[in-house]
Write an enzyme that holds these catalytic residues in place. Structure first.
Site, short mmCIF file in Angstrom:
data_model
loop_
_atom_site.label_atom_id
_atom_site.label_comp_id
_atom_site.label_asym_id
_atom_site.label_seq_id
_atom_site.Cartn_x
_atom_site.Cartn_y
_atom_site.Cartn_z
N GLU A 166 71.09 -46.58 31.40
CA GLU A 166 71.53 -45.49 32.25
C GLU A 166 73.01 -45.63 32.59
O GLU A 166 73.44 -46.70 32.96
CB GLU A 166 70.71 -45.53 33.55
CG GLU A 166 70.91 -44.32 34.38
CD GLU A 166 70.86 -43.07 33.54
OE1 GLU A 166 69.77 -42.71 33.10
OE2 GLU A 166 71.92 -42.44 33.31
N LYS A 225 75.47 -51.71 27.94
CA LYS A 225 75.35 -51.35 29.36
C LYS A 225 76.07 -52.37 30.23
O LYS A 225 76.86 -52.02 31.11
CB LYS A 225 73.87 -51.25 29.73
CG LYS A 225 73.59 -51.14 31.20
CD LYS A 225 74.03 -49.80 31.77
CE LYS A 225 74.04 -49.78 33.27
NZ LYS A 225 73.05 -48.95 33.89
N CYS A 281 74.65 -52.09 40.73
CA CYS A 281 74.84 -52.50 39.33
C CYS A 281 75.98 -53.47 39.06
O CYS A 281 75.78 -54.46 38.36
CB CYS A 281 75.02 -51.26 38.47
SG CYS A 281 73.45 -50.44 38.18
C1 UDX Z 1 66.91 -49.89 39.08
C2 UDX Z 1 67.82 -51.07 38.74
O1 UDX Z 1 68.43 -51.50 39.94
C3 UDX Z 1 68.88 -50.76 37.76
O2 UDX Z 1 69.43 -51.93 37.25
C4 UDX Z 1 68.33 -50.06 36.61
O3 UDX Z 1 69.38 -49.63 35.77
C5 UDX Z 1 67.40 -48.94 36.99
O4 UDX Z 1 66.43 -49.34 37.91
P1 UDX Z 1 67.10 -48.00 40.88
O5 UDX Z 1 66.34 -46.87 40.30
O6 UDX Z 1 68.34 -47.68 41.61
O7 UDX Z 1 67.67 -48.95 39.78
O8 UDX Z 1 66.10 -48.93 41.71
P2 UDX Z 1 65.17 -48.53 42.93
O9 UDX Z 1 65.74 -47.35 43.63
O10 UDX Z 1 64.90 -49.80 43.66
O11 UDX Z 1 63.82 -48.02 42.24
C6 UDX Z 1 62.91 -48.80 41.57
C7 UDX Z 1 61.51 -48.28 41.88
O12 UDX Z 1 60.57 -48.97 41.06
C8 UDX Z 1 61.06 -48.49 43.32
O13 UDX Z 1 60.68 -47.25 43.89
C9 UDX Z 1 59.86 -49.45 43.21
O14 UDX Z 1 58.85 -49.19 44.16
C10 UDX Z 1 59.37 -49.18 41.80
N1 UDX Z 1 58.60 -50.27 41.20
C11 UDX Z 1 59.06 -51.54 41.24
C12 UDX Z 1 57.38 -49.99 40.59
O15 UDX Z 1 56.93 -48.84 40.56
N2 UDX Z 1 56.69 -51.02 39.99
C13 UDX Z 1 57.11 -52.30 40.02
O16 UDX Z 1 56.45 -53.18 39.50
C14 UDX Z 1 58.35 -52.57 40.67
C1 UDX Z 2 77.99 -47.63 38.23
C2 UDX Z 2 78.48 -47.09 36.89
O1 UDX Z 2 79.62 -46.24 37.11
C3 UDX Z 2 77.38 -46.34 36.18
O2 UDX Z 2 77.81 -45.89 34.90
C4 UDX Z 2 76.19 -47.26 36.04
O3 UDX Z 2 75.11 -46.60 35.41
C5 UDX Z 2 75.75 -47.80 37.39
O4 UDX Z 2 76.84 -48.44 38.02
P1 UDX Z 2 77.60 -46.65 40.66
O5 UDX Z 2 77.41 -48.06 41.07
O6 UDX Z 2 76.59 -45.65 41.07
O7 UDX Z 2 77.69 -46.54 39.07
O8 UDX Z 2 79.00 -46.14 41.25
P2 UDX Z 2 80.52 -46.17 40.78
O9 UDX Z 2 81.06 -44.81 40.92
O10 UDX Z 2 80.69 -46.80 39.46
O11 UDX Z 2 81.22 -47.05 41.92
C6 UDX Z 2 80.92 -48.42 42.10
C7 UDX Z 2 81.76 -49.00 43.22
O12 UDX Z 2 83.13 -49.10 42.84
C8 UDX Z 2 81.75 -48.18 44.51
O13 UDX Z 2 81.64 -49.05 45.61
C9 UDX Z 2 83.08 -47.48 44.48
O14 UDX Z 2 83.53 -47.12 45.76
C10 UDX Z 2 83.95 -48.52 43.83
N1 UDX Z 2 85.16 -47.99 43.19
C11 UDX Z 2 85.05 -47.12 42.15
C12 UDX Z 2 86.41 -48.37 43.64
O15 UDX Z 2 86.52 -49.16 44.57
N2 UDX Z 2 87.52 -47.86 43.01
C13 UDX Z 2 87.45 -46.98 41.98
O16 UDX Z 2 88.49 -46.56 41.47
C14 UDX Z 2 86.16 -46.59 41.53
#
Ligand code: UDX
Ligand code: UDX
Length: 468
Positions: A166, A225, A281
């Site tokens: 993603e 990724k 991430c």
């Molecule tokens: C997660 C990871 O953090 C990221 O690295 C990856 O790219 C995508 O998945 P995110 O969707 O942001 O990202 O996580 P989160 O919002 O915590 O959602 C995960 C969900 O999975 C939760 O709702 C949790 O309840 C569920 N889960 C977890 C299951 O359904 N089964 C499990 O065994 C564990």
């Molecule tokens: C990131 C990646 O961008 C995305 O492609 C991946 O799938 C998941 O991780 P995300 O963590 O949702 O996404 O947010 P992002 O916009 O990348 O920002 C990450 C952090 O960096 C934030 O705390 C943001 O405020 C900070 N940031 C970003 C800076 O401090 N300066 C910048 O110029 C850009």
């Protein structure tokens, strides 16, 4: 193996920040595909099914419109995990992969226990062939482990594992999904592998041009990724390193970012100096990369990437130190208003937010914090602090106040610290804020968003990242 060219039934395990929006958009763009999102957390599923679309479990601009269009048409959120898995031809694994908090690789490696649980679950309930898609960010070669478990536990059915990482960023997830720069699909380069890749290409090609759908082998996809996030985070750490130098020399980091970003080889994005990157991430993926490199004996490679994290920690600490130093070396008993708790604007996600670290530092110095964030709930703020700090829950509760009105947060305060770049902060009546604060009135802008000239005219002592 039976691999349909046109998939008609998809299941996604994990209804989080990634699984929820991604499946909502797939369902929106592919009305003939039934998409069922399941989660072990039944409350989460109930929240996704809420009548009131303003109460979806995650906040993302544009998400509620997509959910409104597709939900109960071909998008379903269900707690019936086994049924959804068995009915699907393609299953996305989108569960969280936090950094390990125990054992070997503690604090570095990704904890794959949830991913493994998913694989075992799929193997147990599947009565027909399945394509299993890794959506969660995973260490290189995880697909191999998933495949081994599926094959060992499965009952006379075939599995193909794809990697489809993603790249959406929170706060812009829907736009990132609708207009993705690229989608990456990694799979085995044998006959069934290529067929499985094609079936997923056919899903994304409903709305993306084929030239933006890249296909590779599994390992390249998995490692891409981690590499993408490491490069993005590295840019933030690079500009933050320069911000420290700017503060010493009188150069302005925004001007530098503008000057170097105009070079088309460098480009303008991800050059905003800040109090440090957060989010689920960047840190996790880089730690993971470092761990992998080290485990292959590549010490120099590991050290190189680890420095990106160290610089980020330095930046957070530096910001907190600046507050204490400027407030005459003591914040004990002083009211400090914190604006923003989310790790960036337009999200209610707080994972690894710089705000948590800065708050913890200031609380250790006995500051009284009053916190305001437009989208983060109070319970989340308490949980974040309790998780990080060594103080008891009661003590954290006593030391911080969470308010729904930003002006209340800033009233009678010694200083304001801006930790998230919410647009609404720029629109505040700063003259009014100035008048109700203790003097001298200090603003520490960790996100570099305030108009310096106006703030100076109002009379604030304004400290922004990268300005002396
Ligand atoms: C997660 C990871 O953090 C990221 O690295 C990856 O790219 C995508 O998945 P995110 O969707 O942001 O990202 O996580 P989160 O919002 O915590 O959602 C995960 C969900 O999975 C939760 O709702 C949790 O309840 C569920 N889960 C977890 C299951 O359904 N089964 C499990 O065994 C564990
Ligand atoms: C990131 C990646 O961008 C995305 O492609 C991946 O799938 C998941 O991780 P995300 O963590 O949702 O996404 O947010 P992002 O916009 O990348 O920002 C990450 C952090 O960096 C934030 O705390 C943001 O405020 C900070 N940031 C970003 C800076 O401090 N300066 C910048 O110029 C850009």
């Amino acid at each position: 193996m039976n691999i349909p060219n046109n998939i008609t039934n998809i299941c996604c395990i994990g209804a989080g920040y990634v699984g929820g929006p991604t499946m909502a958009v797939i369902a929106q763009k592919c009305p003939e595909i039934k998409v069922t999102v399941v989660d072990i957390n039944q409350q989460r599923i109930a929240d996704w099914n809420t009548e009131n679309l303003d109460k979806l479990p995650i906040y993302e601009p544009g998400l509620k419109e997509v959910v409104q269009e597709a939900r109960d048409r071909n998008l379903f959120f269900s707690a019936e995990v086994d049924k959804a898995i068995d009915e699907a031809q393609m299953i996305f694994i989108s569960v969280n992969t936090p950094t390990k908090t125990y054992g070997v690789g503690k604090g570095m490696a990704a904890d794959l226990k949830y991913v493994e649980l998913c694989a075992r679950k799929i193997a147990k309930v599947a009565t027909s062939d399945k394509i299993v898609v890794e959506k969660s960010t995973l260490p290189v070669r995880t697909a191999e482990s998933i495949k081994t478990i599926l094959d060992a536990e499965g009952k006379n059915v075939n599995f193909k594992v794809l990697s489809n990482p993603e790249f959406l960023a929170e706060g812009t997830a829907i736009d990132d999904l609708h207009n993705a720069d690229r989608v990456l699909i990694g799979g085995d380069q044998d006959e069934d592998g290529l067929k499985a890749i094609q079936s997923l290409v056919n899903v994304y090609s409903h709305w993306l041009p084929l030239e933006r759908i890249l296909t590779t082998n599994v390992w390249s996809s998995e490692l891409s990724k981690l590499t993408a996030n490491a490069f993005l985070a590295q840019r933030v750490s690079s500009i933050n390193a320069m911000s420290a130098l700017c503060e010493q020399t009188g150069a302005n980091v925004d001007e530098i970012a503008n000057a170097i970003g105009s070079d088309s080889r460098i480009g303008p994005k991800f050059l905003k100096a800040s109090v440090g990157f957060g989010g689920s991430c960047f840190q996790k993926d880089i730690l993971n990369l470092v761990y992998i490199a080290r485990s292959y004996g590549l010490g120099e490679v590991a050290d190189y990437w680890e420095q990106v994290i160290k610089l980020n920690d330095y930046q957070k600490r530096r910001f907190a130190e600046k507050i204490v130093k400027t407030l005459f070396n003591t914040v004990s008993g002083k009211k400090i208003a914190m604006l923003g708790w989310a790790f960036k604007q337009d999200t209610n996600d707080t994972r690894e937010s710089a705000a948590i670290y800065v708050a913890d530092y200031l609380l250790n110095e006995q500051a009284e914090l009053v916190i305001y964030d437009p989208k983060v709930k109070a319970g989340q703020i308490y949980t974040d602090l309790d998780y990080l700090s060594t103080r008891s829950e009661e003590e954290n509760k006593r030391l911080i106040t969470i308010v729904n009105d930003p002006y209340e947060a800033m009233d009678d305060s010694h200083a304001v610290a801006i930790l998230t770049e919410w647009d609404e902060f720029k629109a505040y009546d700063w003259k009014r804020v100035y008048n109700c604060m203790k003097k001298p009135a200090f603003v520490f802008d960790g996100r570099n968003i305030l108009n310096i000239r106006i703030m100076d005219e109002v009379g604030f002592e304004l400290y922004t990242i990268g300005r002396g």
